[in-house]
Design an enzyme around this catalytic site. Structure first.
Site, PDB file in Angstrom:
ATOM      1  N   ASP A  67      -4.993  11.647 -11.692  1.00 38.28           N
ATOM      2  CA  ASP A  67      -5.441  12.038 -10.361  1.00 38.28           C
ATOM      3  C   ASP A  67      -6.853  11.511 -10.207  1.00 38.28           C
ATOM      4  O   ASP A  67      -7.774  11.970 -10.905  1.00 38.28           O
ATOM      5  CB  ASP A  67      -5.408  13.566 -10.227  1.00 38.28           C
ATOM      6  N   VAL A  68      -7.055  10.541  -9.310  1.00 34.88           N
ATOM      7  CA  VAL A  68      -8.375   9.912  -9.215  1.00 34.88           C
ATOM      8  C   VAL A  68      -9.426  10.843  -8.619  1.00 34.88           C
ATOM      9  O   VAL A  68     -10.618  10.499  -8.614  1.00 34.88           O
ATOM     10  CB  VAL A  68      -8.318   8.596  -8.410  1.00 34.88           C
ATOM     11  N   SER A 146      -8.626  -0.188   4.417  1.00 34.09           N
ATOM     12  CA  SER A 146      -7.582  -0.128   5.434  1.00 34.09           C
ATOM     13  C   SER A 146      -8.113  -0.752   6.710  1.00 34.09           C
ATOM     14  O   SER A 146      -9.313  -0.666   7.003  1.00 34.09           O
ATOM     15  CB  SER A 146      -7.185   1.325   5.706  1.00 34.09           C
ATOM     16  N   TYR A 159      -9.218   9.812   7.529  1.00 35.75           N
ATOM     17  CA  TYR A 159      -8.747   8.668   6.730  1.00 35.75           C
ATOM     18  C   TYR A 159      -9.593   7.427   7.014  1.00 35.75           C
ATOM     19  O   TYR A 159     -10.067   6.760   6.083  1.00 35.75           O
ATOM     20  CB  TYR A 159      -7.280   8.400   7.057  1.00 35.75           C
TER      21      TYR A 159
END
Length: 257
Positions: A67-68, A146, A159
């Site tokens: 889990d980063v 992104s 995000y």
């Protein structure tokens, strides 16, 4: 791709979020080029299955549950990679979450979780791996951002903010780590056909569905994980050593900045 060998000496790569989608495609390509690959994914079963797929294709890989958002686990897993494959000098930060929620409905907890995985996770992985790259005098970091970081996106304020942070972080690291022989670049995908994208479509977040967006894409197709993998692997090669701090858009012409 050039006909030159990717690297003048053996390399170990870590690809986060590589149990499926873009991460898996990138791990497969790195292994095909000759790198030993550590598959990191929050889903340990997916990580092991992806590593097995790479191995079956003739590569060298190990799958680890990571889990980063958990720095202690990152450090533990990095020690395992050193023991099993050697020091990592290639890092592709692909792990991320991409929830949709109206801006006024985003809670402090929602915002913090997205930042913890997408931005802090990238920071922690870079910071953990950088000492081995500095010791080697060579390193390649590719951070997946992104296109939403460049354009914004409705119902994804948290995000988009996290992925914009990845761009700023990466450009700062490119300046600081460049003298150490380490390049840091950013690939911001747009509309890539992954399980996450299909999930968003099924939830009704993509209008009429994935295929409906083809006409707004100049190359008239949806992107594939392999499209992103090709860019990541090129940026990780020896011959890409004069490219750093760059945002390399792989988006079929959907975003031009």
């Amino acid at each position: 791709m050039s006909g030159l060998p990717a690297w003048s000496e053996p390399r170990t790569a870590i690809v986060t979020g590589s149990g499926s989608g873009i991460g898996l495609a990138t791990g497969m390509r790195l292994a095909a080029e000759g790198a030993a690959v550590a598959v990191w994914d929050i889903d340990g079963d997916s990580a092991k299955a992806a590593a097995a797929q790479i191995t079956e294709a003739g590569g060298t890989a190990v799958g680890l549950a990571v889990d980063v958002a958990d720095r202690s686990r990152i450090d533990e897993a990095l020690a395992e990679v050193r023991s099993l494959l050697g020091p990592a000098t290639i890092l592709v930060n692909n792990a991320g979450i991409s929830p949709f929620k109206r801006f006024l409905d985003i809670s402090a907890e929602d915002f913090a979780r997205v930042m913890a995985v997408n931005l802090a996770g990238t920071f922690h992985c870079c910071q953990a791996v950088a000492p081995d790259m500095i010791a080697a005098g060579w390193g390649r970091i590719v951070n997946i951002s992104s296109s939403s970081a460049q354009t914004g996106n409705t119902r994804q304020a948290h995000y988009a903010a996290s992925k914009a942070g990845v761009i700023g972080l990466s450009r700062s690291l490119a300046q600081e780590l460049g003298p150490k022989g380490i390049t840091v670049n950013i690939v911001p995908p747009s509309f890539i056909d992954t399980p996450a994208l299909r999930g968003s479509a099924e939830a009704g977040f993509l209008g009429s569905g994935v295929e409906s967006h083809v006409q707004s894409t100049p190359v008239r197709r949806v992107g594939r994980p392999e499209d992103i993998a090709s860019a990541c692997v090129y940026l990780a090669r020896d011959e890409a050593g004069f490219i750093t701090g760059q945002v390399v858009g792989v988006n079929g012409g959907r975003v031009i900045v």
